[in-house]
Design an enzyme around this catalytic site. Structure first.
Site, short mmCIF file in Angstrom:
data_model
loop_
_atom_site.label_atom_id
_atom_site.label_comp_id
_atom_site.label_asym_id
_atom_site.label_seq_id
_atom_site.Cartn_x
_atom_site.Cartn_y
_atom_site.Cartn_z
N ALA A 2 -2.74 -9.73 -5.71
CA ALA A 2 -1.41 -9.24 -6.10
C ALA A 2 -1.02 -9.81 -7.47
CB ALA A 2 -0.39 -9.64 -5.04
N SER A 33 -6.74 -16.42 -0.40
CA SER A 33 -7.37 -15.58 0.63
C SER A 33 -8.17 -14.44 0.02
CB SER A 33 -6.30 -14.98 1.55
OG SER A 33 -5.67 -15.99 2.28
N THR A 34 -7.74 -13.95 -1.14
CA THR A 34 -8.43 -12.79 -1.73
C THR A 34 -9.93 -13.04 -1.82
OG1 THR A 34 -6.47 -12.12 -2.96
CG2 THR A 34 -8.59 -11.33 -3.78
N GLY A 87 -14.30 -8.01 5.20
CA GLY A 87 -14.58 -6.67 5.69
C GLY A 87 -14.46 -5.60 4.64
N GLU A 106 -13.45 0.18 10.81
CA GLU A 106 -12.85 -1.02 11.40
C GLU A 106 -11.88 -0.58 12.49
OE1 GLU A 106 -11.32 -3.80 8.54
OE2 GLU A 106 -13.32 -4.35 7.90
N HIS A 114 -6.49 -13.27 14.43
CA HIS A 114 -7.76 -12.55 14.39
C HIS A 114 -8.50 -12.89 15.67
CE1 HIS A 114 -11.45 -10.72 13.14
NE2 HIS A 114 -10.85 -10.27 12.05
N ARG A 130 -5.97 -5.56 16.64
CA ARG A 130 -6.31 -6.99 16.73
C ARG A 130 -5.54 -7.76 17.78
NH1 ARG A 130 -6.96 -8.42 10.31
NH2 ARG A 130 -8.97 -7.40 10.21
N HIS A 162 -4.40 -15.44 11.33
CA HIS A 162 -5.09 -14.78 10.22
C HIS A 162 -4.15 -14.27 9.14
CE1 HIS A 162 -8.41 -12.80 8.32
NE2 HIS A 162 -7.95 -11.59 8.55
N GLU A 221 0.72 -10.90 0.23
CA GLU A 221 1.00 -11.40 1.59
C GLU A 221 2.33 -12.16 1.68
OE1 GLU A 221 -2.46 -13.02 3.51
OE2 GLU A 221 -1.26 -13.81 5.18
N ARG A 280 -0.47 -5.66 11.20
CA ARG A 280 -1.18 -5.07 10.06
C ARG A 280 -2.46 -4.35 10.50
NH1 ARG A 280 -5.44 -7.51 6.37
NH2 ARG A 280 -5.72 -8.90 8.13
N LEU A 340 -5.60 -6.16 1.29
CA LEU A 340 -6.09 -6.14 -0.09
C LEU A 340 -5.46 -4.95 -0.82
CD1 LEU A 340 -9.89 -7.00 0.38
CD2 LEU A 340 -8.16 -8.45 -0.68
C1 LIG Z 1 -11.12 -15.12 5.86
C2 LIG Z 1 -10.26 -13.95 5.47
C3 LIG Z 1 -10.78 -12.66 5.48
C4 LIG Z 1 -9.98 -11.58 5.14
N1 LIG Z 1 -10.54 -10.33 5.11
C5 LIG Z 1 -9.79 -9.28 4.66
C6 LIG Z 1 -10.37 -7.99 4.48
O1 LIG Z 1 -11.55 -7.78 4.70
N2 LIG Z 1 -9.55 -6.99 4.03
C7 LIG Z 1 -8.23 -7.17 3.76
O2 LIG Z 1 -7.55 -6.22 3.35
N3 LIG Z 1 -7.68 -8.39 3.91
C8 LIG Z 1 -8.42 -9.45 4.33
N4 LIG Z 1 -7.85 -10.67 4.47
C9 LIG Z 1 -6.44 -10.84 4.07
C10 LIG Z 1 -6.33 -10.78 2.54
O3 LIG Z 1 -7.43 -11.47 2.00
C11 LIG Z 1 -5.04 -11.42 2.04
O4 LIG Z 1 -3.93 -10.94 2.76
C12 LIG Z 1 -4.84 -11.08 0.56
O5 LIG Z 1 -5.99 -11.41 -0.17
C13 LIG Z 1 -3.63 -11.82 0.02
O6 LIG Z 1 -3.60 -11.66 -1.37
P1 LIG Z 1 -2.46 -12.36 -2.18
O7 LIG Z 1 -2.71 -12.01 -3.62
O8 LIG Z 1 -1.14 -12.01 -1.63
O9 LIG Z 1 -2.65 -13.92 -1.91
P2 LIG Z 1 -3.94 -14.95 -2.08
O10 LIG Z 1 -5.14 -14.18 -2.44
O11 LIG Z 1 -3.92 -15.77 -0.89
O12 LIG Z 1 -3.48 -15.72 -3.34
C14 LIG Z 1 -2.40 -16.63 -3.28
C15 LIG Z 1 -2.43 -17.44 -4.55
O13 LIG Z 1 -1.25 -18.23 -4.65
C16 LIG Z 1 -1.60 -19.56 -5.00
N5 LIG Z 1 -0.54 -20.45 -4.53
C17 LIG Z 1 -0.11 -20.68 -3.26
N6 LIG Z 1 0.90 -21.57 -3.26
C18 LIG Z 1 1.11 -21.92 -4.55
C19 LIG Z 1 1.99 -22.82 -5.20
N7 LIG Z 1 2.88 -23.55 -4.54
N8 LIG Z 1 1.90 -22.94 -6.55
C20 LIG Z 1 0.99 -22.24 -7.27
N9 LIG Z 1 0.14 -21.36 -6.70
C21 LIG Z 1 0.19 -21.20 -5.36
C22 LIG Z 1 -2.96 -19.76 -4.33
O14 LIG Z 1 -3.64 -20.84 -4.91
C23 LIG Z 1 -3.59 -18.41 -4.61
O15 LIG Z 1 -4.11 -18.34 -5.92
C24 LIG Z 1 -8.63 -11.78 4.80
C25 LIG Z 1 -8.10 -13.06 4.79
C26 LIG Z 1 -8.90 -14.15 5.12
C27 LIG Z 1 -8.31 -15.52 5.08
#
Ligand SMILES: Cc1cc2nc3c(=O)[nH]c(=O)nc-3n(C[C@H](O)[C@H](O)[C@H](O)COP(=O)(O)OP(=O)(O)OC[C@H]3O[C@@H](n4cnc5c(N)ncnc54)[C@H](O)[C@@H]3O)c2cc1C
Length: 521
Positions: free
Chosen positions: A15, A41-42, A47, A113, A228, A274, A334, A358, A369, A375
């Site tokens: 994001a 998490s990204t 999957g 899925e 999960h 799920r 999860h 997220e 979800r 993603l």
């Molecule tokens: C093991 C696993 C498998 C998954 N598989 C899938 C899948 O196959 N398909 C799917 O759609 N989703 C999947 N998900 C869910 C998906 O990965 C996440 O919901 C999504 O990537 C979230 O993206 P985001 O950009 O919101 O946050 P994230 O990618 O979690 O990024 C958050 C960022 O914020 C930063 N941050 C946090 N707190 C602070 C702070 N206080 N100060 C500065 N930086 C901070 C972190 O360091 C990170 O860089 C999976 C999740 C996990 C854990």
């Protein structure tokens, strides 16, 4: 030290990076991220990314599947934006060089899925997030307007006159810095680390949700937590996720006697949503008193190791062969469906503050979800937020009449003593025990009392160090989750109560939100 870019982005997941790319043509962008840039998490997503691009698919079908999984609580306009704009943004990823698995004709080859009516999940082996992260970081690195500062832990949002004007962070030496900007995007991810058992990386401690709540932004739907169903459960090994795609390819869940049992609980068996699969696992474990495992041994036509190299390796390290052995599994936290309430362009209830991914709650996931929609959510809503952040700040648009009930939590009273056992480990154990997959009235009452007291103590504390900030985030999110779970007297999606096991649309067919009750200023 204070820096002043045009735009501030908190986090470096899908994001955040997609928003930064949208912002770079309109000014300087500062990205602050907690650990290494790829630590969220990204990068861990396995999957794939759900998108209606196949010949047998359409945004309409994707919408229907998303609404069905959301258990009556999705915001249809948000889902329409997700599924309608998804193909455009995923095509952009492909154009930027994303290496997703392809069929013999060279077209992206989607997998299936749970709860998807067609094969629509694009993937790069079983490490899709890593590939998407690689592509986005490559794009970001090519744009001089974007600066990433890593090991920068944001601890506070800065507000002046009711407008968010930036954030304060601590660097690796625990020194405080401020970044002031025209607009700030929260893209700090989820809150899985609030619970003792989770698939999430260590950075997902709910900081963004807690900080936004503390400055008066509205948060909602925090009772809805996705568990999960299949996480590797081998003593001494990390709770490694065994992707939904395994069951999509035909993996079966077996009880201690080696029997496939899911058909007795769900007509869709292993491919049910799920939350239902996770609860069936818990029930079967209680019924038989033995462990549950996942088996792919009957899949003769699939090269399991080639299709799932990362998961095969994690199993091998635990002494198991994914293609042959029953792999012990149990559920773990999860994903959090709730978060900071936004409109379709990421605006929160606080002018100047935006949220995407997220950490946000657009209502796109409802109470549960649909697999691989997150993603896509980060991609679509990150881009949408980035597109409007240059505009004059204003509060978010509404969710439609009658959809939202705002409840203001009391501000903690004076001088509350901290619970004697208040520390990170206890918070996580209590949340897992009392706010878990099956919630009891006793557990919810206990959680509400303990987390209310713990939060009051954290708010009263004057400690400004990183450890205290971390504890405060975890406690604040657990406090909001326990309030929300106790308030919602029904079961739906990721929220299941033994005392109210049915869904009640007449009384609970709406979102519930919390806003900090302000004392006279
Ligand atoms: C093991 C696993 C498998 C998954 N598989 C899938 C899948 O196959 N398909 C799917 O759609 N989703 C999947 N998900 C869910 C998906 O990965 C996440 O919901 C999504 O990537 C979230 O993206 P985001 O950009 O919101 O946050 P994230 O990618 O979690 O990024 C958050 C960022 O914020 C930063 N941050 C946090 N707190 C602070 C702070 N206080 N100060 C500065 N930086 C901070 C972190 O360091 C990170 O860089 C999976 C999740 C996990 C854990």
């Amino acid at each position: 030290m204070t820096t002043q870019p045009d735009f501030l982005v908190l986090g470096s997941g899908i994001a955040a990076l997609r928003a930064a790319l949208a912002l770079a043509s309109r000014g300087s962008v500062c990205v602050l991220t907690k650990g290494e840039p790829d630590q969220g998490s990204t990068g861990w997503a396995q999957g794939g990314i759900a998108v209606a691009m196949g010949d047998d698919d359409s945004p309409r079908l994707h919408l229907e599947d998303t609404l069905a999984a959301g258990d009556g609580l999705c915001e249809p306009d948000a889902v329409r934006a997700l599924v309608g704009e998804g193909p455009r943004y995923v095509s952009e990823l492909l154009a930027w060089g994303a290496r997703f698995d392809r069929d013999a004709q060279g077209r992206p080859a989607p997998t299936r899925e749970a709860a998807h009516s067609v094969r629509r999940v694009l993937h790069a082996d079983d490490a899709t997030g890593r590939e998407i992260s690689r592509v986005l970081h490559e794009q970001v690195a090519a744009l001089p307007a974007i600066t990433i500062i890593d090991h920068a832990i944001v601890t506070e949002l800065l507000c002046e006159g009711g407008v968010c004007v930036g954030a304060a962070y601590r660097d690796a030496q625990d020194r405080r810095h401020e970044v002031r900007a025209r607009a700030t995007l929260l893209a700090t991810g989820g809150a899985g680390q609030v619970f003792a058992q989770t698939t999430n990386p260590t950075v997902t401690t709910g900081d963004g949700m807690a900080m936004a709540f503390e400055v008066g932004a509205e948060v909602a739907d925090l009772e809805f937590v996705q568990f999960h169903p299949t996480v590797l459960d081998v003593p001494g090994r990390p709770r490694f996720l065994l992707s939904e795609a395994l069951r999509g390819e035909g993996a079966r869940l077996l009880n201690v006697a080696g029997e496939a049992f899911m058909g007795r609980y769900e007509s869709a068996a292993e491919l049910a949503p799920r939350d239902r699969v996770a609860r069936a696992i818990v029930r079967e474990r209680q019924r038989t008193g033995g462990p549950i495992s996942l088996s792919m041994a009957h899949l003769r036509d699939l090269d399991v190791h080639a299709r799932f190299p990362q998961i095969s390796e994690a199993c091998r390290e635990a002494g198991l062969d994914l293609a042959r052995d029953p792999v012990p599994v149990s559920p773990a936290v999860h994903y959090v469906m709730g978060g900071v309430v936004t409109d379709l362009d990421g605006r929160t209830s606080l002018p100047g503050l935006y949220a995407a991914g997220e950490v946000a709650c657009t209502g796109v996931h409802g109470a549960n979800r649909l697999a691989s929609n997150s993603l896509l959510e980060g991609l679509v809503f990150g881009a949408r937020a980035g597109a409007v952040m240059g505009e004059p700040p204003r509060v978010r648009d509404g969710w439609g009449p009658g959809r939202l009930v705002a409840c203001a939590p009391a501000v903690p009273g004076p001088a509350v003593e901290a619970p004697a056992d208040l520390d990170v480990a206890t918070v996580r154990l209590r949340a897992w025990r009392d706010l878990g997959l099956v919630r009891t009235p006793e557990g919810l009452q206990a959680a509400d009392a303990w987390f209310t007291q713990a939060r009051a103590a954290c708010v009263a504390s004057t400690a400004g160090d990183l450890a205290s900030a971390q504890l405060r985030s975890l406690v604040t999110v657990a406090y909001l989750m326990s309030r929300a779970a106790l308030r919602r007297e029904e079961s739906r999606g990721g929220h299941y109560r033994t005392d109210f096991p049915e869904r009640h649309d007449d009384t609970w067919g709406h979102h519930c939100s919390d806003v900090l009750q302000r004392t006279a200023e």
